[in-house]
Scaffold this motif. Structure first.
Motif, PDB file in Angstrom:
ATOM      1  N   GLY A   1       4.525  48.049  10.696  1.00 10.00           N
ATOM      2  CA  GLY A   1       3.175  48.552  10.930  1.00 10.00           C
ATOM      3  C   GLY A   1       3.071  49.387  12.194  1.00 10.00           C
ATOM      4  O   GLY A   1       2.087  50.109  12.392  1.00 10.00           O
ATOM      5  N   GLN A   2       4.094  49.278  13.068  1.00 10.79           N
ATOM      6  CA  GLN A   2       4.035  49.962  14.350  1.00 10.79           C
ATOM      7  C   GLN A   2       5.094  51.041  14.521  1.00 10.79           C
ATOM      8  O   GLN A   2       4.916  51.964  15.318  1.00 10.79           O
ATOM      9  CB  GLN A   2       4.215  48.936  15.483  1.00 10.79           C
ATOM     10  N   GLN A   3       6.208  50.921  13.786  1.00  6.58           N
ATOM     11  CA  GLN A   3       7.314  51.851  13.983  1.00  6.58           C
ATOM     12  C   GLN A   3       7.831  52.372  12.645  1.00  6.58           C
ATOM     13  O   GLN A   3       7.687  51.707  11.618  1.00  6.58           O
ATOM     14  CB  GLN A   3       8.471  51.163  14.719  1.00  6.58           C
ATOM     15  N   LYS A   4       8.459  53.552  12.707  1.00  7.35           N
ATOM     16  CA  LYS A   4       9.079  54.123  11.514  1.00  7.35           C
ATOM     17  C   LYS A   4      10.414  53.429  11.274  1.00  7.35           C
ATOM     18  O   LYS A   4      11.256  53.352  12.161  1.00  7.35           O
ATOM     19  CB  LYS A   4       9.293  55.630  11.700  1.00  7.35           C
ATOM     20  N   VAL A   5      10.592  52.941  10.064  1.00  8.73           N
ATOM     21  CA  VAL A   5      11.832  52.268   9.672  1.00  8.73           C
ATOM     22  C   VAL A   5      12.412  53.023   8.476  1.00  8.73           C
ATOM     23  O   VAL A   5      11.699  53.341   7.521  1.00  8.73           O
ATOM     24  CB  VAL A   5      11.577  50.791   9.299  1.00  8.73           C
ATOM     25  N   ASP A   6      13.711  53.321   8.528  1.00  3.80           N
ATOM     26  CA  ASP A   6      14.356  54.088   7.462  1.00  3.80           C
ATOM     27  C   ASP A   6      14.988  53.212   6.398  1.00  3.80           C
ATOM     28  O   ASP A   6      15.171  53.650   5.254  1.00  3.80           O
ATOM     29  CB  ASP A   6      15.422  55.020   8.054  1.00  3.80           C
ATOM     30  N   LEU A   7      15.339  51.968   6.755  1.00  5.93           N
ATOM     31  CA  LEU A   7      15.951  51.045   5.791  1.00  5.93           C
ATOM     32  C   LEU A   7      15.773  49.624   6.297  1.00  5.93           C
ATOM     33  O   LEU A   7      15.820  49.378   7.508  1.00  5.93           O
ATOM     34  CB  LEU A   7      17.440  51.368   5.606  1.00  5.93           C
TER      35      LEU A   7
END
Length: 235
Positions: free
Chosen positions: A42-48
């Motif tokens: 909810g706070q950071q971009k995650v790629d996997l």
């Protein structure tokens, strides 16, 4: 630098996976239950996401179900259980891949890179070229923008689902066996691939068919495999 979120209630496992991934140049975020995962995403971009199935609090299954309400990022599930039913459960809730503990670190890294490649390709947006737009009745796949629509409505597919559907749509009318599909999409020998492919096929049907039990597009050829029925473009 791509960011991978690793979640397991065993902190030693999280640390071990983090070491391998960091050594490959990835940025690693750590979580220890499903609630941590949802907060971080909810706070950071995650790629996997790499997530364990069995955890106290919010387990991996329910976490993935929640994530799939709004995100199609690649998800690899980890579990100490190796039975087919557990693998099917992971795929059913929306995981793209499944690895049984104890795992080979090199295999884990290879699977992470494979999923990221597919996801990156799926996210590449560009102007459409008619040669890369595939139409089958009301089903349209734009392989430049990676957009799928059915009767004008956008359909959200995971990278694996997209690649399976693209393979079938590009070859409309041709029947692909389960082994054909598995080796084409996963690029590895099809050993025990039946359940894996069947789960993804079911998910695709649920997304593109009005009535999945009476499919208009994605047909089963009993005892042989699957195909996309050839159709004229929708008027």
């Amino acid at each position: 630098m791509q960011t991978i979120l690793v979640c397991d209630d065993d902190k030693q496992i999280v640390e071990a996976i983090s070491i391998y991934l960091t050594g490959e140049g990835f940025n690693v975020l750590k979580a220890y239950d499903g609630y941590d995962v949802l907060d971080i995403m909810g706070q950071q971009k995650v790629d996997l996401l790499i997530i364990d199935v069995m955890m106290p609090g919010l387990d991996g299954v329910h976490t993935v179900l929640k994530i799939r309400e709004s995100s199609s990022i690649p998800i690899i599930m980890l579990s100490a259980k190796g039975e087919d039913n557990d693998k099917i459960l992971g795929l059913n809730v929306g995981a793209d891949d499944y690895i049984t503990k104890p795992y080979n670190p090199l295999e884990l890294i290879a699977r992470v890179k494979s999923q990221l490649r597919r996801y990156t390709q799926l996210g590449n947006i560009g102007e459409a070229d008619d040669d890369n737009v595939y139409v089958c009745g009301g089903l349209v796949m734009n392989d430049d923008t990676k957009e799928v629509t059915v009767d004008g409505n956008v359909v959200k597919l995971t990278p694996i689902e997209y690649n399976i559907l693209l393979l079938l749509v590009k070859n409309a009318g041709k029947v692909f066996s389960i082994d054909d599909i598995y080796t084409s999409i996963w690029n590895e020998e099809a050993i025990g691939a039946d359940n894996t492919v069947a789960v993804h096929i079911r998910h695709i049907r649920e997304k593109i068919e009005i009535n999945p039990r009476e499919p208009r597009y994605l047909k089963v050829v009993w005892g042989v495999g699957y195909k996309i029925e050839k159709q004229d473009a929708a008027k």
